[in-house]
Motif scaffolding. Structure first.
Motif, mmCIF file in Angstrom:
data_model
loop_
_atom_site.group_PDB
_atom_site.id
_atom_site.type_symbol
_atom_site.label_atom_id
_atom_site.label_comp_id
_atom_site.label_asym_id
_atom_site.label_seq_id
_atom_site.Cartn_x
_atom_site.Cartn_y
_atom_site.Cartn_z
ATOM 1 N N ASP A 18 86.279 91.804 69.630
ATOM 2 C CA ASP A 18 85.301 92.526 68.816
ATOM 3 C C ASP A 18 86.221 93.724 68.011
ATOM 4 O O ASP A 18 85.953 94.236 66.925
ATOM 5 C CB ASP A 18 84.269 93.276 69.394
ATOM 6 C CG ASP A 18 83.182 92.178 70.294
ATOM 7 O OD1 ASP A 18 82.532 91.669 69.320
ATOM 8 O OD2 ASP A 18 83.290 91.911 71.355
ATOM 9 N N ALA A 19 87.396 94.257 68.543
ATOM 10 C CA ALA A 19 88.079 95.033 67.982
ATOM 11 C C ALA A 19 89.600 95.241 68.486
ATOM 12 O O ALA A 19 89.668 94.693 69.634
ATOM 13 C CB ALA A 19 87.282 96.557 68.144
ATOM 14 N N ALA A 20 90.296 95.904 68.079
ATOM 15 C CA ALA A 20 91.677 95.909 68.520
ATOM 16 C C ALA A 20 92.123 97.481 68.924
ATOM 17 O O ALA A 20 91.947 98.434 67.955
ATOM 18 C CB ALA A 20 92.776 95.330 67.672
ATOM 19 N N PHE A 21 92.774 97.648 69.920
ATOM 20 C CA PHE A 21 93.137 99.080 70.441
ATOM 21 C C PHE A 21 94.599 98.958 70.585
ATOM 22 O O PHE A 21 95.242 98.679 71.548
ATOM 23 C CB PHE A 21 92.447 99.398 71.672
ATOM 24 C CG PHE A 21 92.777 100.817 71.980
ATOM 25 C CD1 PHE A 21 93.386 101.728 71.405
ATOM 26 C CD2 PHE A 21 92.053 101.170 73.306
ATOM 27 C CE1 PHE A 21 93.584 103.057 71.731
ATOM 28 C CE2 PHE A 21 92.342 102.741 73.584
ATOM 29 C CZ PHE A 21 93.096 103.552 73.065
ATOM 30 N N PRO A 22 95.350 99.700 69.489
ATOM 31 C CA PRO A 22 96.939 99.628 69.443
ATOM 32 C C PRO A 22 97.251 100.926 70.447
ATOM 33 O O PRO A 22 97.030 101.993 70.193
ATOM 34 C CB PRO A 22 97.239 99.899 68.144
ATOM 35 C CG PRO A 22 96.285 99.352 67.125
ATOM 36 C CD PRO A 22 94.852 99.835 68.039
ATOM 37 N N VAL A 23 98.059 100.495 71.616
ATOM 38 C CA VAL A 23 98.559 101.560 72.348
ATOM 39 C C VAL A 23 100.022 101.522 72.265
ATOM 40 O O VAL A 23 100.748 101.275 73.150
ATOM 41 C CB VAL A 23 97.972 101.427 73.892
ATOM 42 C CG1 VAL A 23 98.455 102.627 74.721
ATOM 43 C CG2 VAL A 23 96.702 101.468 73.949
ATOM 44 N N LEU A 24 100.506 101.809 71.176
ATOM 45 C CA LEU A 24 102.159 101.553 70.781
ATOM 46 C C LEU A 24 102.525 103.000 70.255
ATOM 47 O O LEU A 24 101.745 103.659 69.506
ATOM 48 C CB LEU A 24 102.085 100.494 69.753
ATOM 49 C CG LEU A 24 101.805 99.040 70.048
ATOM 50 C CD1 LEU A 24 101.074 98.323 68.917
ATOM 51 C CD2 LEU A 24 102.800 98.142 70.735
ATOM 52 N N HIS A 25 103.716 103.205 70.349
ATOM 53 C CA HIS A 25 104.200 104.294 69.770
ATOM 54 C C HIS A 25 105.454 104.029 68.889
ATOM 55 O O HIS A 25 106.381 103.225 69.046
ATOM 56 C CB HIS A 25 104.839 105.276 70.969
ATOM 57 C CG HIS A 25 103.720 105.497 72.049
ATOM 58 N ND1 HIS A 25 102.602 106.207 71.522
ATOM 59 C CD2 HIS A 25 103.489 105.263 73.290
ATOM 60 C CE1 HIS A 25 101.906 106.198 72.850
ATOM 61 N NE2 HIS A 25 102.378 105.615 73.978
ATOM 62 N N VAL A 42 89.751 98.660 63.906
ATOM 63 C CA VAL A 42 90.818 99.335 64.622
ATOM 64 C C VAL A 42 90.427 100.384 65.319
ATOM 65 O O VAL A 42 89.719 101.169 64.741
ATOM 66 C CB VAL A 42 91.864 99.584 63.635
ATOM 67 C CG1 VAL A 42 93.346 100.108 64.338
ATOM 68 C CG2 VAL A 42 92.687 98.159 62.919
ATOM 69 N N ILE A 43 90.738 100.567 66.612
ATOM 70 C CA ILE A 43 90.140 101.783 67.394
ATOM 71 C C ILE A 43 91.455 102.769 67.071
ATOM 72 O O ILE A 43 92.505 102.809 67.490
ATOM 73 C CB ILE A 43 90.046 101.404 68.889
ATOM 74 C CG1 ILE A 43 88.980 100.359 69.102
ATOM 75 C CG2 ILE A 43 89.828 102.610 69.793
ATOM 76 C CD1 ILE A 43 88.837 99.726 70.434
ATOM 77 N N GLY A 44 91.183 103.770 66.610
ATOM 78 C CA GLY A 44 92.095 104.750 66.045
ATOM 79 C C GLY A 44 92.239 104.959 64.668
ATOM 80 O O GLY A 44 91.616 104.386 63.929
ATOM 81 N N CYS A 45 93.503 105.487 64.271
ATOM 82 C CA CYS A 45 93.671 105.801 62.890
ATOM 83 C C CYS A 45 94.114 104.500 62.094
ATOM 84 O O CYS A 45 94.628 103.555 62.954
ATOM 85 C CB CYS A 45 94.823 106.641 62.619
ATOM 86 S SG CYS A 45 94.518 108.239 63.081
ATOM 87 N N GLY A 46 93.780 104.278 61.027
ATOM 88 C CA GLY A 46 93.850 102.883 60.211
ATOM 89 C C GLY A 46 95.165 102.841 59.532
ATOM 90 O O GLY A 46 96.150 103.818 59.806
ATOM 91 N N THR A 47 95.519 101.993 58.553
ATOM 92 C CA THR A 47 96.704 101.808 58.068
ATOM 93 C C THR A 47 97.217 103.053 57.038
ATOM 94 O O THR A 47 98.422 103.419 57.594
ATOM 95 C CB THR A 47 96.490 100.698 56.864
ATOM 96 O OG1 THR A 47 96.237 99.648 57.658
ATOM 97 C CG2 THR A 47 97.884 100.486 56.134
ATOM 98 N N LEU A 48 96.331 103.704 56.288
ATOM 99 C CA LEU A 48 96.714 104.823 55.447
ATOM 100 C C LEU A 48 97.162 105.998 56.148
ATOM 101 O O LEU A 48 98.304 106.499 56.121
ATOM 102 C CB LEU A 48 95.587 105.031 54.466
ATOM 103 C CG LEU A 48 96.114 106.245 53.599
ATOM 104 C CD1 LEU A 48 97.340 106.258 52.726
ATOM 105 C CD2 LEU A 48 94.882 106.875 52.689
ATOM 106 N N SER A 49 96.311 106.390 57.339
ATOM 107 C CA SER A 49 96.769 107.418 58.062
ATOM 108 C C SER A 49 97.873 107.366 59.039
ATOM 109 O O SER A 49 98.558 108.208 59.316
ATOM 110 C CB SER A 49 95.556 108.188 58.870
ATOM 111 O OG SER A 49 95.064 106.973 59.706
ATOM 112 N N SER A 50 98.083 106.329 59.722
ATOM 113 C CA SER A 50 99.048 105.764 60.339
ATOM 114 C C SER A 50 100.389 106.004 59.581
ATOM 115 O O SER A 50 101.407 106.733 60.080
ATOM 116 C CB SER A 50 98.807 104.625 61.067
ATOM 117 O OG SER A 50 97.583 104.303 61.742
ATOM 118 N N ALA A 51 100.465 105.474 58.481
ATOM 119 C CA ALA A 51 101.606 105.551 57.510
ATOM 120 C C ALA A 51 102.090 107.050 57.088
ATOM 121 O O ALA A 51 102.910 107.347 57.397
ATOM 122 C CB ALA A 51 101.580 104.579 56.368
#
Length: 345
Positions: free
Chosen positions: A94-101, A121-130
């Motif tokens: 149903d969704a993805a949780f990236p636990v990556l650094h 995506v659980i957490g910040c998306g593409t724009l905010s992550s970049a």
């Protein structure tokens, strides 16, 4: 019951920290509501689904069972993980949780792939992550939102040393030489005079094609955990006490010569100011789900933005869960709240 892809490992230098964070997430996830589907990414970028018991993931044996090569189904909205073991099987989620650094996990690359496939995506998306991985662009946007940022200057790879020296003289020593896009203080050097600039620049450029010369801010670093998307919950402010140097990679994960105080040893009204600034920064950089906002508190009482970690550490000793614990959210409750921001109950 919601089925959640949990990504961990990755190609960055923060591989080991990601494994620790993912283990903590998997063991504290409410299994009555969420079924994790663990996907480890090896150091060289191979995807492996883990089909064994979740309480003992053997991350050092990627090529053996119960690790199964896998890939994301590219069909938009399909929500399937393809198992590449010759069986033709797939797993729905149903969704993805990236636990990556760090790079290739926290910088928007994986988030972009997931969003292209129509996966929540659980957490910040593409724009905010970049944006949050990019120290220069993040600082510029936060400054436009009315929050103070350090003075700095951006340079591209190949810049003549004399240009760096002129800019450094204008900023004043000591200063920091930083790769624009890197995590956990990799490639960052504190420089006390012109003689150290060349080596510091080489170290920064080994991690990214751009670097920042950034003034050293007096005082100490404070952090603020933020949770949510529309309605925001902020954790207690913490404080990093350093005996010398700066909070580099080794200190972040060993605390050999530093201490973290949570809550910070500051007046309540100053903590409230830091929390309010963290909310402004979080929204200015389009964050959602969760993130940790780090700032400096100067001897004059000024709050100056440092950076945002869109996937902070999730080990039992990490700053983000400890800040939330200080306001009454234990680790299991915190993971549940994070899940609810994207997939609900």
């Amino acid at each position: 019951m919601k089925q959640i892809l949990v990504f961990f490992g990755g190609c960055s230098t923060e591989y080991g920290v990601s494994l620790q964070s993912a283990h903590a997430v998997l063991t504290h996830l409410d299994r009555s509501r969420y079924l994790p589907i663990p996907v480890g990414i090896t150091r060289n970028g191979q995807w492996r689904y883990y089909a064994g018991p979740l309480d003992a993931i053997p991350e050092d044996r990627w090529q053996e069972e119960p690790w199964i090569p896998c890939a994301l189904c590219p069909d938009r909205g399909s929500g399937k993980l393809l198992l590449l073991d010759g069986s033709g099987s797939s797993l729905s989620f149903d969704a993805a949780f990236p636990v990556l650094h760090g790079k290739n996990g926290e910088d928007g690359t994986l988030q972009g792939l997931l969003e292209l496939a129509g996966i929540p995506v659980i957490g910040c998306g593409t724009l905010s992550s970049a944006l949050c991985m990019d120290k220069d662009r993040a600082h510029k946007l936060v400054a436009l939102a009315g929050i103070k940022v350090p003075r700095s200057q951006l340079f591209h790879q190949g810049v003549p040393l004399d240009e760096l020296e002129q800019a450094a003289a204008a900023l004043g020593f000591p200063l920091f030489v930083k790769p624009v896009r890197a995590g956990s203080s990799f490639g960052v050097t504190r420089v006390t005079g012109p003689a150290g600039l060349a080596d510091a620049a080489a170290t920064a450029f080994a991690n990214d094609r751009e670097l920042l010369l950034e003034e050293a801010i007096p005082g100490f670093e404070v952090g603020c955990a933020v949770l949510g998307t529309e309605d925001l919950t902020v954790g207690a402010v913490d404080e990093i006490e350093l005996s010398h140097g700066f909070f580099d990679f080794e200190e972040k994960y060993t605390l050999k010569t530093s201490s973290i105080h949570c809550p910070a040893r500051i007046p309540p009204e100053k903590a409230a100011e830091i929390q309010a600034a963290a909310k402004v920064i979080y929204r200015a950089l389009d964050c959602k789900g969760f993130a940790r906002v780090d700032s400096f508190l100067t001897p004059a009482g000024e709050v100056i933005f440092n950076e945002v970690n869109t996937i902070p550490g999730f080990t039992a000793h990490s700053r983000y869960p400890n800040m939330m614990k200080a306001i009454g959210l234990d680790f299991s409750q915190l993971i549940t709240r994070i899940m609810e921001t994207e997939v609900g109950a």
